[in-house]
Design a protein around this motif. Structure first.
Motif, PDB file in Angstrom:
ATOM      1  N   ASN A 162      37.481  31.280  65.409  1.00 42.52           N
ATOM      2  CA  ASN A 162      37.346  31.023  63.982  1.00 42.52           C
ATOM      3  C   ASN A 162      38.284  29.898  63.553  1.00 42.52           C
ATOM      4  OD1 ASN A 162      36.594  31.283  61.326  1.00 42.52           O
ATOM      5  ND2 ASN A 162      37.792  33.129  60.930  1.00 42.52           N
ATOM      6  N   THR A 163      38.023  29.330  62.378  1.00 44.45           N
ATOM      7  CA  THR A 163      38.893  28.291  61.822  1.00 44.45           C
ATOM      8  C   THR A 163      40.199  28.913  61.319  1.00 44.45           C
ATOM      9  OG1 THR A 163      37.055  26.856  61.168  1.00 44.45           O
ATOM     10  CG2 THR A 163      39.120  26.576  59.979  1.00 44.45           C
ATOM     11  N   VAL A 164      41.310  28.202  61.550  1.00 43.80           N
ATOM     12  CA  VAL A 164      42.622  28.639  61.063  1.00 43.80           C
ATOM     13  C   VAL A 164      43.074  27.653  59.992  1.00 43.80           C
ATOM     14  CG1 VAL A 164      45.020  29.118  61.660  1.00 43.80           C
ATOM     15  CG2 VAL A 164      43.189  29.684  63.277  1.00 43.80           C
ATOM     16  N   CYS A 165      43.345  28.149  58.776  1.00 45.50           N
ATOM     17  CA  CYS A 165      43.710  27.281  57.648  1.00 45.50           C
ATOM     18  C   CYS A 165      45.223  27.271  57.450  1.00 45.50           C
ATOM     19  CB  CYS A 165      43.028  27.763  56.366  1.00 45.50           C
ATOM     20  SG  CYS A 165      41.214  27.787  56.440  1.00 45.50           S
ATOM     21  N   GLN A 166      45.712  26.174  56.827  1.00 40.18           N
ATOM     22  CA  GLN A 166      47.125  26.068  56.470  1.00 40.18           C
ATOM     23  C   GLN A 166      47.238  25.316  55.146  1.00 40.18           C
ATOM     24  OE1 GLN A 166      49.374  23.703  59.215  1.00 40.18           O
ATOM     25  NE2 GLN A 166      48.124  21.865  58.943  1.00 40.18           N
ATOM     26  N   LYS A 167      48.324  25.566  54.408  1.00 35.85           N
ATOM     27  CA  LYS A 167      48.542  24.907  53.129  1.00 35.85           C
ATOM     28  C   LYS A 167      48.929  23.456  53.336  1.00 35.85           C
ATOM     29  CE  LYS A 167      51.071  25.370  48.759  1.00 35.85           C
ATOM     30  NZ  LYS A 167      49.817  25.284  47.978  1.00 35.85           N
ATOM     31  N   CYS A 168      48.393  22.577  52.472  1.00 36.04           N
ATOM     32  CA  CYS A 168      48.706  21.142  52.579  1.00 36.04           C
ATOM     33  C   CYS A 168      50.181  20.907  52.279  1.00 36.04           C
ATOM     34  CB  CYS A 168      47.839  20.335  51.613  1.00 36.04           C
ATOM     35  SG  CYS A 168      46.071  20.362  52.016  1.00 36.04           S
ATOM     36  N   THR A 169      50.817  20.073  53.075  1.00 36.17           N
ATOM     37  CA  THR A 169      52.227  19.757  52.886  1.00 36.17           C
ATOM     38  C   THR A 169      52.395  18.668  51.833  1.00 36.17           C
ATOM     39  OG1 THR A 169      52.111  18.149  54.694  1.00 36.17           O
ATOM     40  CG2 THR A 169      52.758  20.394  55.258  1.00 36.17           C
ATOM     41  N   LYS A 220      40.595  18.668  48.449  1.00 32.00           N
ATOM     42  CA  LYS A 220      39.896  18.929  47.189  1.00 32.00           C
ATOM     43  C   LYS A 220      38.999  20.164  47.234  1.00 32.00           C
ATOM     44  CE  LYS A 220      39.719  14.160  45.488  1.00 32.00           C
ATOM     45  NZ  LYS A 220      38.818  13.053  45.062  1.00 32.00           N
ATOM     46  N   GLY A 221      38.156  20.282  48.267  1.00 28.87           N
ATOM     47  CA  GLY A 221      37.122  21.312  48.237  1.00 28.87           C
ATOM     48  C   GLY A 221      37.207  22.292  49.385  1.00 28.87           C
ATOM     49  N   ASP A 222      36.227  23.237  49.383  1.00 29.20           N
ATOM     50  CA  ASP A 222      36.140  24.233  50.452  1.00 29.20           C
ATOM     51  C   ASP A 222      35.517  23.608  51.690  1.00 29.20           C
ATOM     52  OD1 ASP A 222      37.075  25.870  48.527  1.00 29.20           O
ATOM     53  OD2 ASP A 222      35.222  26.959  48.172  1.00 29.20           O
ATOM     54  N   SER A 223      36.123  23.845  52.847  1.00 28.07           N
ATOM     55  CA  SER A 223      35.583  23.319  54.099  1.00 28.07           C
ATOM     56  C   SER A 223      36.203  24.066  55.269  1.00 28.07           C
ATOM     57  CB  SER A 223      35.857  21.816  54.231  1.00 28.07           C
ATOM     58  OG  SER A 223      35.433  21.336  55.492  1.00 28.07           O
ATOM     59  N   TRP A 224      35.387  24.368  56.286  1.00 26.51           N
ATOM     60  CA  TRP A 224      35.905  25.034  57.475  1.00 26.51           C
ATOM     61  C   TRP A 224      36.443  24.034  58.504  1.00 26.51           C
ATOM     62  CZ3 TRP A 224      33.715  23.637  62.085  1.00 26.51           C
ATOM     63  CH2 TRP A 224      32.447  23.061  62.050  1.00 26.51           C
ATOM     64  N   LYS A 225      36.161  22.730  58.287  1.00 21.88           N
ATOM     65  CA  LYS A 225      36.635  21.718  59.232  1.00 21.88           C
ATOM     66  C   LYS A 225      37.429  20.596  58.567  1.00 21.88           C
ATOM     67  CE  LYS A 225      32.305  19.103  59.027  1.00 21.88           C
ATOM     68  NZ  LYS A 225      31.198  18.534  59.816  1.00 21.88           N
ATOM     69  N   GLY A 226      37.543  20.645  57.238  1.00 19.21           N
ATOM     70  CA  GLY A 226      38.280  19.597  56.534  1.00 19.21           C
ATOM     71  C   GLY A 226      39.785  19.732  56.715  1.00 19.21           C
ATOM     72  N   SER A 285      43.309  24.424  62.871  1.00 17.88           N
ATOM     73  CA  SER A 285      42.474  24.338  64.068  1.00 17.88           C
ATOM     74  C   SER A 285      41.031  24.618  63.653  1.00 17.88           C
ATOM     75  CB  SER A 285      42.935  25.339  65.141  1.00 17.88           C
ATOM     76  OG  SER A 285      42.811  26.662  64.664  1.00 17.88           O
ATOM     77  N   THR A 286      40.137  23.737  64.071  1.00 20.49           N
ATOM     78  CA  THR A 286      38.736  23.844  63.673  1.00 20.49           C
ATOM     79  C   THR A 286      38.025  24.905  64.514  1.00 20.49           C
ATOM     80  OG1 THR A 286      38.762  21.501  63.121  1.00 20.49           O
ATOM     81  CG2 THR A 286      36.619  22.535  63.326  1.00 20.49           C
ATOM     82  N   GLY A 287      37.166  25.681  63.868  1.00 18.17           N
ATOM     83  CA  GLY A 287      36.437  26.726  64.563  1.00 18.17           C
ATOM     84  C   GLY A 287      35.411  26.177  65.543  1.00 18.17           C
TER      85      GLY A 287
END
Length: 324
Positions: free
Chosen positions: A141-148, A154-160, A134-136
């Protein structure tokens, strides 16, 4: 007697009713206020009460810049708008309302540190191999999850978000499979490359043969040999490596009689056995015959050329032409 006993209760009821009637307000609490037993009017939103008016017809003035009033009021002052400090990662407010409180909004990529939103903090950045579930926004805040499996980041991103692996097109194959941090690597198939090379080679060969035949045909028009050139081109394109047809003309003169024929045959045989070449005068005499003229055992003339032989009948008395 009974009536006398009920009088105190009746008196208490009258007292309670008058008290309730006096406690109920007579003015509208939203737009009026009570003053000296009268219901006075309040000033509307965005204004404040000013001196010089009356209770029923008050004098209201607009709130100054930077202030606001979001309800009816009997006050002579407005409330101060909050200051959205850009140094605290708030957006700068340009148009300020005088009827509503302006809420300070955090810049893109930041969210409020608390419910009161006194300061802003940056969104969480998702590391490689992770994407934003979910994008912040301004409040969260942004909630991250591991790619399935089958996706990557590839890189760091709060919305990627995690992207899907590339599917290789026709004629390509997966040279290296993707991971959670890398995409599929596609490579061109070897058979596809060979097919293209063969098609190009065949096309070039056809163009070359066509150019060669066209050029020869132009030259053959002057000599009347167009048919021969076209036959040669056809044999070349079909892969026939055999020698072209040669036209051999043989001029043969039969001996005048049997004795002369036998004499000539014996002379040739004797010279062949002795390994002596035919004298020049005999060569002149047989110049009209084909090279390597030999008599067979039956008395027929035999011509030999390039490993081929042709038997000529003794009955032929005129000059003939043979094509091998």
């Amino acid at each position: 007697m009974r009536l006398f006993l009920l009088l105190p209760f009746v008196g208490l009821g009258l007292i309670d009713y008058s008290a309730l009637t006096a406690a109920q307000p007579r003015c509208d609490p939203l737009t009026q206020y009570e003053k000296d037993g009268e219901c006075c009017k309040k000033c509307g939103p965005g204004t404040r009460l000013s001196s010089g008016g009356s209770c029923l017809d008050p004098l209201c003035t607009e709130c100054p810049d930077g202030d606001y009033q979001d309800a009816y009021t009997s006050s002579n002052s407005c409330q101060r708008q909050p200051y959205c400090d850009p140094n605290l990662d708030f957006n700068r407010v340009v148009n300020k309302s005088k009827k509503n409180r302006v809420a300070c909004i955090c810049k893109v990529g930041f969210h409020c540190s608390s419910k009161a939103c006194l300061t802003c903090v940056a969104h969480t950045s998702c590391k490689p191999g992770h994407g934003a579930q979910s994008t912040g926004n301004h409040t969260h805040n942004t909630v991250c999850q591991k790619c399935t499996e089958g996706t990557f980041s590839k890189g760091d991103s709060w919305k990627g978000v995690c992207e899907k692996w590339t599917i290789c097109a026709d004629g390509y194959f997966v040279e290296q499979s993707g991971t959670d941090v890398s995409d599929n690597i596609c490579a061109e198939s070897l058979s596809h490359t060979i097919t293209i090379a063969v098609v190009c080679f065949v096309g070039l060969l056809v163009i070359t043969i066509a150019f060669f035949c066209l050029r020869k045909c132009k030259q053959g028009d002057k000599k009347g040999e167009v048919k021969k050139i076209l036959m040669g081109c056809f044999e070349s394109s079909s892969g026939d490596k055999g020698e072209p047809v040669k036209e051999t003309k043989v001029l043969i003169t039969n001996p005048t009689d049997q004795a002369e024929e036998e004499s000539l045959m014996s002379e040739l045989l004797s010279k062949e056995e002795a390994g002596v070449r035919t004298p020049e005068e005999n060569e002149d005499e047989l110049s009209l015959a084909s090279p390597d003229l030999v008599l067979s055992e039956k008395g027929n003339f035999v011509t030999q050329e390039n490993g081929k032989s042709t038997i000529l009948s003794r009955q032929e008395s005129q000059t003939q032409t043979f094509t091998n």
